[in-house]
Structure formats: C-alpha cells, structure tokens
Design a protein around this motif. Structure first.
Motif, mmCIF file in Angstrom:
data_model
loop_
_atom_site.group_PDB
_atom_site.id
_atom_site.type_symbol
_atom_site.label_atom_id
_atom_site.label_comp_id
_atom_site.label_asym_id
_atom_site.label_seq_id
_atom_site.Cartn_x
_atom_site.Cartn_y
_atom_site.Cartn_z
ATOM 1 N N ARG A 43 0.870 -1.180 0.000
ATOM 2 C CA ARG A 43 0.000 0.000 0.000
ATOM 3 C C ARG A 43 0.905 1.228 0.000
ATOM 4 O O ARG A 43 2.106 1.128 0.252
ATOM 5 C CB ARG A 43 -0.924 -0.005 1.215
ATOM 6 N N ASP B 42 2.067 5.089 1.289
ATOM 7 C CA ASP B 42 1.980 5.971 2.452
ATOM 8 C C ASP B 42 1.421 7.328 2.016
ATOM 9 O O ASP B 42 1.012 7.512 0.875
ATOM 10 C CB ASP B 42 3.356 6.103 3.141
ATOM 11 N N TYR C 164 4.686 6.569 -1.436
ATOM 12 C CA TYR C 164 5.763 5.577 -1.473
ATOM 13 C C TYR C 164 5.276 4.261 -0.864
ATOM 14 O O TYR C 164 4.457 4.241 0.041
ATOM 15 C CB TYR C 164 7.003 6.097 -0.735
ATOM 16 N N PRO C 165 5.794 3.131 -1.363
ATOM 17 C CA PRO C 165 5.223 1.833 -0.995
ATOM 18 C C PRO C 165 5.585 1.379 0.416
ATOM 19 O O PRO C 165 6.715 1.523 0.860
ATOM 20 C CB PRO C 165 5.813 0.875 -2.038
ATOM 21 N N ILE C 166 4.596 0.818 1.098
ATOM 22 C CA ILE C 166 4.812 0.118 2.352
ATOM 23 C C ILE C 166 4.510 -1.347 2.086
ATOM 24 O O ILE C 166 3.397 -1.686 1.650
ATOM 25 C CB ILE C 166 3.865 0.640 3.456
#
Lengths: 76, 195, 402
Positions: free
Chosen positions: A29, A31, A35-37
């Motif tokens: 997902r 943030d 940017y990807p978490i």
C-alpha cells in the motif's frame, strides 16, 4: 530446503510511481506521500505471478522478488 | 492484381503503424507525467504503451515485408535494415529504415530491461524521440506520387496529438517529487577539494 | 579510574603530539604479526563510530575478501553536531590514529588509506596532514586526506565510500556493503579514528591490558562528549561501564536540576533523569537496555528547558539532513518535524500526537540507510520520556533557552 519469497525495494531508485500498489494491493500500500509500504512476512506462492507482474511494471526497476532460505528467526 | 494488393497492404500497414506508434509516444509521455484518474490506473498507461508498441511492430513487419516482396520496388531485404541502400526512393525509404532501426533498438532493450539495468535502458529509450519524427517524414516522403487526402489528414492528426502531449510535458515539468530536493542536497554534499 | 589511555601523554592543550614524542612515550610499533586480529577478538574491542561492531570480526571479514588491494578509510568525519571526540583525537594524538590505520592495512591486505576529515575542521586537518607528512615514506605514499562535506549522513560507511568513489557524500543502497565492494569496487574497511587509536595501544600492550580497565563487566576505555547543563562540558575518557552519574561528576557535576539525559546524540534516545544516572556507558550494556551508545554523546537537559521544544529542534535538524534520495525519509521526517513544530509553537493537540505515532511506525526501515530509523527512534524516546510535556504543552513562541 524450504524457501521463502520476499519483496525487496531499492529505496533510492523508488520514485513513488505507485504501480506496485495498484498491481499487488494484497501486499503493498502507499503511504501519505505515495511511497510503498510492504506488508511484513513472506510472499504467498499463489501471489508470485502478480508480484512478478508488479516487478516488470515498475518504471524504474526498483521492485524485486527474491527467494531466500526460510528465516529461522525474525530479523530486526 | 497481386502487385496492387501488396502495394495497398504496404501503404495501409504503414498508416496503421504510424497511428499506433503515435499513440505509443503519447502514452509514453502520459507515463512520465504520472497521469491517472479514478477509472484509469497508472499501470493501464504503461501496459498499453508496451502492448500497443508490440502490435505496432507487427504492422510494421507487415509493411516492410510487403514492400520488400513487391516486384515493383525491386528492394531486396538489405534496405530493410541498412539505411539508404535502396535504388528505389533512396532518401525517403532510407529514412524509414533509420526509424525502423531505432525502433528495434528501443523494443529489444525494453524486452531485456531486467538484464541491462535501468540506466542503459533509459538512455536508449530516448532514441524513440528520434524514431517517431523520422517515421513521419518517411511517410510523407514515400507516399505515392499524389498526397492522398486521408493519409495527409491522418498524419496531421498524429503529429498534433504528439505535439500537444510533448508541449504539455515541457510545460508541466518533472512530477518527480524528490527531484529538486535531491539536487540541492547533492550540490551541498559534494567534495570541494582533495589534498 | 582516571588512567587515561588514548588521551594519555602531554597536555591536550599543547597541540598535536609529534612522531618523535609519540615513539618516545609509547615505544615503536611492534612488527605487526598475524595474530593482531585474534588479539582484537580477545580484547572485545568494538567500533566507536556508532555501530559498536567487534573490530576483530570486522577486520576478518574484509581480509577474507581482500585480494591485496583493499582500502582502509579512516573515518574522522564526525557529523554528529555535539560530538567532539574525533576532532580532539585528530588534533592531539594523530599518530595513534595513523598507527592503527597502517596496522589495519597490513591486517586486511590493503594498499590504500583514505582519511576523511570534515571540511570545516581546520585544526584537525592541519594536525593530521602534518602528522602524515612525518610518517615513514612507505606509509605516507599510500595515504591521502579527503574533505568530507559538513552533512550528518556523510559520515556513514556507505556515504564515506560513495564520497571517495564519486565525490558526493550521499549514502547508497546496501548490499553490497563496503567490506564486500567499496572504494573502486574493492573490499573496504571503514573505521572510526577512535577505534584505530585503541588498536594502536592494544597492538603494543595486548588484549589483557585492554580488558584491565572497565567497570561492571565491561572492557577498556572510551571517549564520550558531555554536553548541556554541566559545569565542564567536553570530551572525557572514561572506563567502559562508568555510569552516567559518575561521568557527569567527572565533568564537574550538573549546574541545575536535570530533567532528562540524551544518550547517544541525535542517533540515540532521551532517558528520564531518574532512570539515566545508573546507566552504564558501554555499548553492549546499553544495547541490552534497548539504548545505544552511538558516538558517545551524553546530553544533559535541565528541568528548566522544554523537552518538547528541544525535540522539535533536533527533528528539524534531522529532517534537513535527509539526503532526499528516498521518499519516506525526506517527506516523513519533514512531516514529523512540522508536527513537532506545531506542537511546540501552538500547543498540544491529539491529531498531531496521533500523526507522530503513525508516521514514526511507517517511516522506519523504509530508507536506503538508517538515518530515518535513527530519527524515528529518537522521536519515540522523546514521546515516551516527555509524554506529560507533549500532552500538556502550552502554546508559546519558541524562545526557550537552548
């Protein structure tokens, strides 16, 4: 020998394009800044094709899926 | 009879290639602009960009093959890859070959992108900005003796679409959120001199 | 205690110790044998740059990969703003550092030494340059001094390697780590100047001598920088395991009642004063308590200073020092700093507190280097130690004394 799949992101190359989160929402997902978490833990084998598609779709080749031996203890 | 069919197929496939390749350029620009909406996710832009390019290559192959085997042109296979090596319309056809060669470089490197790394891939991908206008000029130059209206109209539409998208890209600037901050830090973190 | 070791010798105010005095005081360096790495193992000495990694294991890993062209980076960059120990060592005992550096070259089979010194640290650079000129020719020939830019992250290992390779002091993605591929692609040992100074003494006196100092089960001595509300702030050499209270006493005691102590500088954590006094200053002991010695900065915050405001100032510094290569660090730290500023200036509010908690958990581990992790751990220690202050902070303009 049991192996595990893990998603690895090169954080310097990553520019927050966000295609990975579109293609693999089960595990990634974004943030508040795009940017990807990545969800912790190994990637289920069933999601491998989708994960590979996400790897190819990344415009800057920041995403990778690596196969490692099963970790016996938690890291970090 | 067969000659005319071949000739029309060459022209038709060429026109289709032009439209498809123009769409590919526009989709590429949309991709760098990070365009998206509620019904149009980012991966649709990049997916279409890739797939339309591959379809364009098929039509381009059809265009080239029918041109080569057409007994009227006496082309042979060499001018398909070596520019300006044909007797028939040397300049205009040669430009087509140049555009084709550049496109092959772009497509092949994109297919093996995972192996050559992002930097090399990106450098060669810029050749696309050379390939497309050369293809347009080739189309205008090798057209049959009379400029047919539909082909001219089609070309104009493609050129306008690409021009608008590039102009917008230049005006909108880079959507990379970190670009300027990164540059500022780098100049502050550079080594001044060395003993 | 008070047996000085790395700081032993002539008065520290008298400038750099010459090579002649250094050799006269300590004797010549023993012919370096194999065995030095094992001696380092037995001594238990760990690195002083912040990571506290055992020196023996570190040197062994570089030596294993080296094929004769490894590189030793002598890291004197000292980017932590309150730390002074590395500069002090370079300015007063440069030959201890060079002894350690050239012992390292022989142990890891290196043929190059690069000394990093902050570009604004003139006295340190002058002292080290002069000392390098006095070294024997085979050593001076393979060593050079490089200026490090005055940025917080420029002292980290990957940034040090990147600086030497490209001239730009930004951290890079690891792996590959410096000990695998560093300067020019060869295995590189990045070692703090204080670590090398300890090696120079261990090589002469042995591992048992090193372990003969130390309290409460810890070994050796170490340098700390005490800052804040103490009578005599500055660099101290203490036995490992000395408590914070004992160290503060050596620094002349506190000048006013203490609210909290910062252990480990901006890459460390706030501890409430009552809990801090008995903490042993030793890397392993602190790690066992979930803290970190870092580069040895101990900051004493008086009760009269506001913990929220102090935290906001540090978070703003850490946010500006992000190298802007990774989105979560650049945007995350800035957002955290903005939220801290809002709390400090306009008074507490539950939304910003919630945001601080949420972003802290989200930012951790999502940068290429550990800068965001350190900043987040610092912030979380502040939220815990100053929880009452964060919950009840009034609105006021930031005119708090530092």
């Amino acid at each position: 020998m049991k192996t595990e799949l893990h998603i690895v992101i090169d954080r310097i190359k990553c520019d927050g394009h966000g295609l990975c989160a579109e293609l693999l929402p089960e595990l990634i997902r974004l943030d508040d800044w795009g940017y990807p978490i990545v969800a912790p833990g190994p990637v289920p084998e069933a999601l491998l094709p989708l994960a590979q598609r996400a790897v190819q779709a990344c415009p800057v080749l920041a995403l990778a899926v690596t196969r490692t031996e099963r970790q016996r203890k938690h890291s970090g | 009879m067969t000659d005319t069919v071949l000739w029309y197929t060459t022209r038709g496939a060429g026109a289709v290639s032009l439209v498809l390749l123009s769409a590919v350029v526009v989709l590429g620009v949309l991709s760098t602009l990070r365009f998206q909406s509620a019904s149009w996710p980012r991966f649709l832009t990049t997916g279409l960009h890739r797939n339309v390019a591959l379809i364009a290559v098929v039509f381009l192959a059809l265009h080239i093959v029918t041109a080569v085997v057409d007994p009227f042109t006496h082309l042979g296979w060499l001018p398909a890859v070596i520019p300006f090596s044909s007797y028939y319309r040397t300049l205009w056809l040669g430009l087509g070959t140049v555009a084709f060669d550049l496109l092959i470089a772009v497509v092949v490197t994109s297919l093996v992108r995972g192996y050559i790394g992002h930097t090399i891939w990106r450098t060669i991908h810029w050749l696309a900005y050379g390939s497309w206008p050369i293809a347009v000029i080739h189309g205008l130059g090798t057209g049959t003796d009379a400029f047919s209206a539909w082909l001219l109209a089609l070309t104009v539409m493609c050129v306008v679409a690409v021009a608008i998208s590039i102009a917008y890209r230049l005006w909108a600037g880079s959507p990379d959120p970190l670009a300027s901050a990164r540059g500022a830090f780098r100049s502050a973190a550079e080594r001044r001199e060395e003993r | 205690m008070s047996e000085l070791r790395v700081l032993a010798g002539r008065d520290l105010m008298a400038g750099p110790e010459s090579l002649a005095d250094h050799v006269r005081r300590l004797g010549p360096l023993p012919p370096s044998g194999h065995g030095l790495v094992e001696t380092l193992d037995r001594s238990g000495v760990v690195g002083r740059g912040g990571a506290a990694f055992p020196l023996g294991a570190k040197w062994r890993s570089v030596a294993a990969k080296s094929r004769g062209s490894a590189v030793v980076i002598v890291n004197g960059a000292e980017g932590e703003p309150q730390s002074r120990k590395d500069r002090l060592l370079m300015t007063t005992r440069p030959h201890l550092i060079f002894d350690g550096a050239f012992l390292a070259t022989r142990a890891v089979h290196a043929n190059q030494v690069v000394v990093l010194i902050g570009e604004e640290h003139e006295a340190a650079r002058a002292a080290m340059a002069r000392a390098l000129g006095d070294r024997p020719e085979p050593e001076a020939r393979i060593a050079r001094i490089v200026s490090a830019p005055n940025r917080y992250v420029a002292g980290s290992s990957s940034a040090a390697v990147h600086l030497v390779n490209t001239g730009i002091g930004t951290p890079t993605t690891t792996p590959p780590h410096p000990h695998e591929r560093g300067v020019g692609g060869t295995p590189t040992l990045v070692q703090n100047v204080e670590s090398l100074a300890h090696v120079a003494l261990i090589a002469r006196h042995g591992d048992a001598w090193y372990r003969s100092a130390g309290r409460r089960g810890a070994s050796g001595t170490l340098l700390i920088t005490i800052a804040g509300a103490v009578a005599g702030p500055g660099v101290l050499e203490i036995e490992a395991g000395t408590t914070v209270a004992e160290a503060v006493a050596l620094a002349g005691g506190t000048t006013e009642p203490t609210g909290a102590v910062l252990i480990g500088g901006y890459f460390g954590a706030w501890v409430d004063a009552a809990d801090a006094w008995d903490l042993p200053l030793d890397a392993a002991a602190l790690r066992a308590r979930g803290l970190s010695l870092g580069c040895g900065v101990v900051g004493v915050l008086p009760k009269s200073s506001c913990g929220v405001c102090a935290t906001a100032r540090v978070m703003r510094f850490l946010a500006t020092e992000s190298s802007a290569q990774c989105g979560p660090c650049f945007f995350g730290l800035r957002a955290l700093a903005d939220a801290c500023d809002r709390l400090a200036e306009r008074g507490t509010n539950p939304d910003d507190i919630e945001r601080l908690q949420r972003w802290s958990t989200e930012v951790r581990g999502r940068g290429a280097c550990h800068h965001p992790d350190g900043a987040v751990m610092f912030l979380q220690s502040a939220l815990k130690t100053f929880s009452a202050a964060f919950a009840s902070h009034p609105a006021h303009w930031r005119r708090q004394p530092a």
